[in-house]
Write a protein that holds these residues in place. Sequence first.
Motif, PDB file in Angstrom:
ATOM      1  N   ASN A   1      10.455  17.812 -10.760  1.00 55.92           N
ATOM      2  CA  ASN A   1       9.093  17.293  -9.563  1.00 55.92           C
ATOM      3  C   ASN A   1       9.807  17.233  -8.363  1.00 55.92           C
ATOM      4  N   THR A   2      10.613  18.500  -7.895  1.00 50.51           N
ATOM      5  CA  THR A   2      10.821  18.649  -6.596  1.00 50.51           C
ATOM      6  C   THR A   2      10.361  19.705  -5.863  1.00 50.51           C
ATOM      7  N   VAL A   3      10.471  19.541  -4.619  1.00 46.46           N
ATOM      8  CA  VAL A   3       9.736  20.700  -3.674  1.00 46.46           C
ATOM      9  C   VAL A   3      10.836  20.837  -2.466  1.00 46.46           C
ATOM     10  N   PRO A   4      10.688  21.867  -1.875  1.00 48.90           N
ATOM     11  CA  PRO A   4      11.719  22.094  -0.812  1.00 48.90           C
ATOM     12  C   PRO A   4      11.546  20.767   0.172  1.00 48.90           C
ATOM     13  N   VAL A   5      12.778  20.578   0.698  1.00 47.97           N
ATOM     14  CA  VAL A   5      12.720  19.227   1.447  1.00 47.97           C
ATOM     15  C   VAL A   5      11.853  19.391   2.740  1.00 47.97           C
TER      16      VAL A   5
ATOM     17  N   SER B   1       8.024  15.771  -5.166  1.00 41.40           N
ATOM     18  CA  SER B   1       6.999  16.799  -4.983  1.00 41.40           C
ATOM     19  C   SER B   1       5.666  15.595  -4.546  1.00 41.40           C
ATOM     20  N   PRO B   2       5.132  16.011  -3.765  1.00 37.80           N
ATOM     21  CA  PRO B   2       3.856  15.185  -2.912  1.00 37.80           C
ATOM     22  C   PRO B   2       2.679  15.009  -4.288  1.00 37.80           C
ATOM     23  N   ASP B   3       2.554  15.864  -5.119  1.00 33.62           N
ATOM     24  CA  ASP B   3       1.545  15.838  -6.151  1.00 33.62           C
ATOM     25  C   ASP B   3       2.112  15.046  -7.360  1.00 33.62           C
ATOM     26  N   ALA B   4       3.208  14.687  -7.469  1.00 36.47           N
ATOM     27  CA  ALA B   4       3.700  14.003  -8.656  1.00 36.47           C
ATOM     28  C   ALA B   4       3.713  12.432  -8.614  1.00 36.47           C
ATOM     29  N   TYR B   5       3.000  11.697  -9.306  1.00 37.96           N
ATOM     30  CA  TYR B   5       3.016  10.255  -9.026  1.00 37.96           C
ATOM     31  C   TYR B   5       3.458   9.761 -10.318  1.00 37.96           C
TER      32      TYR B   5
ATOM     33  N   PHE C   1      -4.661   5.588   1.125  1.00 36.35           N
ATOM     34  CA  PHE C   1      -5.248   4.207   1.899  1.00 36.35           C
ATOM     35  C   PHE C   1      -5.776   4.705   3.230  1.00 36.35           C
ATOM     36  N   VAL C   2      -6.956   4.522   3.264  1.00 39.60           N
ATOM     37  CA  VAL C   2      -7.785   4.692   4.714  1.00 39.60           C
ATOM     38  C   VAL C   2      -7.260   3.547   5.606  1.00 39.60           C
ATOM     39  N   GLY C   3      -6.801   3.856   6.702  1.00 41.84           N
ATOM     40  CA  GLY C   3      -6.515   2.933   7.599  1.00 41.84           C
ATOM     41  C   GLY C   3      -5.114   2.235   7.705  1.00 41.84           C
ATOM     42  N   THR C   4      -4.513   2.867   6.757  1.00 40.67           N
ATOM     43  CA  THR C   4      -3.131   2.007   6.688  1.00 40.67           C
ATOM     44  C   THR C   4      -2.090   2.446   7.631  1.00 40.67           C
ATOM     45  N   PRO C   5      -1.337   1.608   8.233  1.00 39.68           N
ATOM     46  CA  PRO C   5      -0.541   1.984   9.408  1.00 39.68           C
ATOM     47  C   PRO C   5       0.688   2.934   9.064  1.00 39.68           C
ATOM     48  N   ASP C   6       1.281   2.814   8.132  1.00 39.53           N
ATOM     49  CA  ASP C   6       2.420   3.729   7.816  1.00 39.53           C
ATOM     50  C   ASP C   6       2.517   4.160   6.404  1.00 39.53           C
ATOM     51  N   VAL C   7       2.769   5.541   6.343  1.00 37.62           N
ATOM     52  CA  VAL C   7       2.330   6.438   5.095  1.00 37.62           C
ATOM     53  C   VAL C   7       3.629   7.236   4.858  1.00 37.62           C
ATOM     54  N   THR C   8       4.664   6.487   5.374  1.00 42.90           N
ATOM     55  CA  THR C   8       6.078   7.418   4.992  1.00 42.90           C
ATOM     56  C   THR C   8       6.500   7.013   3.729  1.00 42.90           C
ATOM     57  N   PRO C   9       7.392   7.771   3.044  1.00 40.58           N
ATOM     58  CA  PRO C   9       7.918   7.584   1.643  1.00 40.58           C
ATOM     59  C   PRO C   9       8.713   6.292   1.779  1.00 40.58           C
ATOM     60  N   LEU C  10       8.417   5.320   0.403  1.00 39.21           N
ATOM     61  CA  LEU C  10       9.375   4.131   0.670  1.00 39.21           C
ATOM     62  C   LEU C  10      10.451   4.277  -0.243  1.00 39.21           C
ATOM     63  N   PHE C  11      10.218   4.709  -1.573  1.00 37.02           N
ATOM     64  CA  PHE C  11      11.174   4.800  -2.611  1.00 37.02           C
ATOM     65  C   PHE C  11      11.577   6.085  -3.252  1.00 37.02           C
ATOM     66  N   LEU C  12      10.926   7.097  -2.985  1.00 38.35           N
ATOM     67  CA  LEU C  12      11.151   8.378  -3.512  1.00 38.35           C
ATOM     68  C   LEU C  12      11.917   9.291  -2.625  1.00 38.35           C
ATOM     69  N   PRO C  13      12.565   9.864  -3.162  1.00 41.93           N
ATOM     70  CA  PRO C  13      13.328  10.838  -2.495  1.00 41.93           C
ATOM     71  C   PRO C  13      12.467  12.090  -1.465  1.00 41.93           C
TER      72      PRO C  13
ATOM     73  N   GLU D   1       0.939  -1.098  -0.069  1.00 44.32           N
ATOM     74  CA  GLU D   1       0.078  -0.146  -0.037  1.00 44.32           C
ATOM     75  C   GLU D   1       0.956   1.188  -0.052  1.00 44.32           C
ATOM     76  N   ARG D   2       2.068   1.121   0.770  1.00 46.04           N
ATOM     77  CA  ARG D   2       2.812   2.262   0.468  1.00 46.04           C
ATOM     78  C   ARG D   2       3.274   2.523  -0.756  1.00 46.04           C
ATOM     79  N   GLU D   3       3.834   1.462  -1.319  1.00 45.52           N
ATOM     80  CA  GLU D   3       4.197   1.618  -2.871  1.00 45.52           C
ATOM     81  C   GLU D   3       3.358   2.123  -3.649  1.00 45.52           C
ATOM     82  N   LEU D   4       2.188   1.940  -3.676  1.00 48.32           N
ATOM     83  CA  LEU D   4       0.965   2.099  -4.472  1.00 48.32           C
ATOM     84  C   LEU D   4       0.563   3.537  -4.138  1.00 48.32           C
ATOM     85  N   SER D   5       0.444   4.088  -3.132  1.00 42.15           N
ATOM     86  CA  SER D   5       0.186   5.456  -2.652  1.00 42.15           C
ATOM     87  C   SER D   5       1.270   6.420  -3.067  1.00 42.15           C
ATOM     88  N   GLU D   6       2.579   5.914  -3.013  1.00 48.14           N
ATOM     89  CA  GLU D   6       3.640   6.706  -3.626  1.00 48.14           C
ATOM     90  C   GLU D   6       3.788   6.807  -5.063  1.00 48.14           C
ATOM     91  N   MET D   7       3.459   5.846  -5.680  1.00 48.78           N
ATOM     92  CA  MET D   7       3.466   5.736  -7.264  1.00 48.78           C
ATOM     93  C   MET D   7       2.342   6.070  -7.912  1.00 48.78           C
TER      94      MET D   7
END
Lengths: 555, 160
Positions: A152-156, A136-140, A120-132, A109-115
């Motif tokens: 596709n970068t934003v300030p860290v 940008s949080p709006d670029a999938y 995902f409603v109710g997923t325990p972990d929402v931290t980034p898995l693969f992307l730096p 689910e982490r992978e899918l939400s990032e890509m």
Amino acid sequence: MTETSRLLEQAAQITTPWGKSFTAPEANRLDVVIDANDLPAAAAALNAACWGYLAAITGLDRGADDGRIEALYHFCAGAAVAALRVTTPRAEARLPSICAAYPSASIFERELSEMLGVTFVGTPDVTPLFLPEDWSPDAYPLRKDIDLSQPNTVPVRPPPTNGENGKHFIIPIGPQHPALKEPGHFEFSVAGETVIGATVRLGYAHRGIEKAVEQRNWVQDLYLLERICGICSHIHATAYCLGVEKLAEVTVPPRAETIRTLFAELERLHSHMLWLGVAAHEAGFDTLFMAAWRDRETVMDLLEQISGNRVHYSVNVLGGVKFDLEPQHIDALLNGAAFIEERARYYFDLVNHDPLFNRRTRGVGVMTAEQAETIGVVGPTARGSGIVRDVRVEAPYLAYTRCPVEPIVETDGDLAARFSVRIRELLESCRLIRVLLETLPEGALQTRMPRRIRAGEAISRVEAPRGELFYFVKSGGGEMPERIHARTPTLCNLASALILSIGRPLADIPMILVGVDPCFSCNDRTATIHTADGSAEDETWTWERLRRYGIEATR
Amino acid sequence: MNTLNLPERWRDAVETVKRWSRINSPWALHFNSGSCNGCDIELLATLTPRFDLERLGVKLQASPRQADILICTGPVTRLARERLLRVYEQMPSPKYVIALGACAVSGGVFQGCYNVVGRVDAVLPVDVYVPGCPPRPEAIIDGMVKLLAQLQAGEKEKPG
């Protein structure tokens, strides 16, 4: 009625209350379209009925015209694959989490939400898995309309915290590692010497291959996918070829099937010996490390003799193989297998009877069969815990249909069991190589492939050295694939290493991590130690304080 | 050295000893900045008995603070870029970089991927390029020997 069709019928029955349509795209598959809101209930029902395990979640962007994102939850039991298909609007993609029924879904689910930008409603972990962090949080990346000419970068954003309170140390391990392979970043919270929490951050080697394959043609993709991993490159290419050949309705000549299988077994030999060396190195047993790697050169020589390459041997082409076996190769292979067999017996004796080594492996990182099922581990890691999970046995493909594999299973569930499984698999692979050579069919090496592949979806499952490798291939009918999803075994197994490390002394962590063979062996020299207390303030210890602590702690 | 106020001759002698020891025991640090593992296992194979890079005094060293040579494999991914720089900065001078494999040399098959910055010399100054996908152990040994020969000739002395 075959076992597979019985399983599929059972899956259809279980999901009947929610299913809106049932289709069978292939003989061993069942697609059930359900409403997104019914997803947790349907998943829970499959779990309650103990129907298979969650193999992967594939996300598909159906494009701006369709306006929907589709998620496929693939469940596998034996050779049967049942997929729950749900859709959600692209503009506001939102799906309920199934982590309550399947905790192993968290990482998917982490992978899918990032890509693909699905919340995902109710997923325990929402931290980034693969992307730096500065992505940008709006670029999938896997959405079809993303503009990748932009950075596709934003300030860290501030680094995510694991939200744990109280005073504890966090020991970072990775991503720079002394000896080997994949960079990953682990953070272990410790109380004294005991690990009380663990998190993982991947993505240091994330290159965006799943997007890149959509921009290359079917033949180019073969070489790109081979380079997902330098250790199991052949099996990635094989999984891809099997999927594409299914879509194109091309039958590979039997001789090519046997040669592919033969290379897969050679790859398993060199991968397991590589692992044995690395694992021994982590235990401080460098003699075994050097011995295993010296003997591994025998396999590398065989690979080179037949294909001309040591690592990316590129045996596969779409529709067959590139290299034929000459009589001198067969002799060399038989001699090589005999040598490896002799050495494997010696290793087996060594790792089971060396008292010092046993103190690092016996009773360490114990995973029961129930735990293994819940975590969703695959490959030798699962087989060390008494679960017969081997695609070569459950859903035979290529020459495994003609030459059955004896599954290697140990029941202790500790590190010693994982050592035994892998070393005994060396013997089994040698036996298989002999059988394959005896039954080597005559005939052509390739079947002609069309340039455009018929539209459709195909799933191929193969047994990589580290476990089940799951490929989902979707063609839109063009010269390039529409989507290729590769779920690698390490993604399933990594979670087990984190869970098993809780409660163990820090010194066992490298062994537990390497026990799942995660392409990983890290040991970051700790420069600073963060103490996270209630105020969440970071404090850097001076060298003097660290030294004093070290002396006092071990007094 | 200068703080000790040594005579000129002594300083030369110390420099000679330093260079001699550097050439005879070059400690290497391996950093995977997004590689497929192919180069990494070949580098490791180079250190094991068949090829035995250690007979040239090369030792793989876990800590950047004790390393002379940084061996980079793989294209540089966006996440690894900062780590790669940090590792390089932690190494004491003079330090040398070997770009190992097609991806480190040119980006390889991963050119243009969204999470890839590019080849290693887009991030760090590289001294030796070893091409190949992956390079054979013999090629890796050759790259190392070329670097040591440069050190011997004094071409690559960098300001401390």
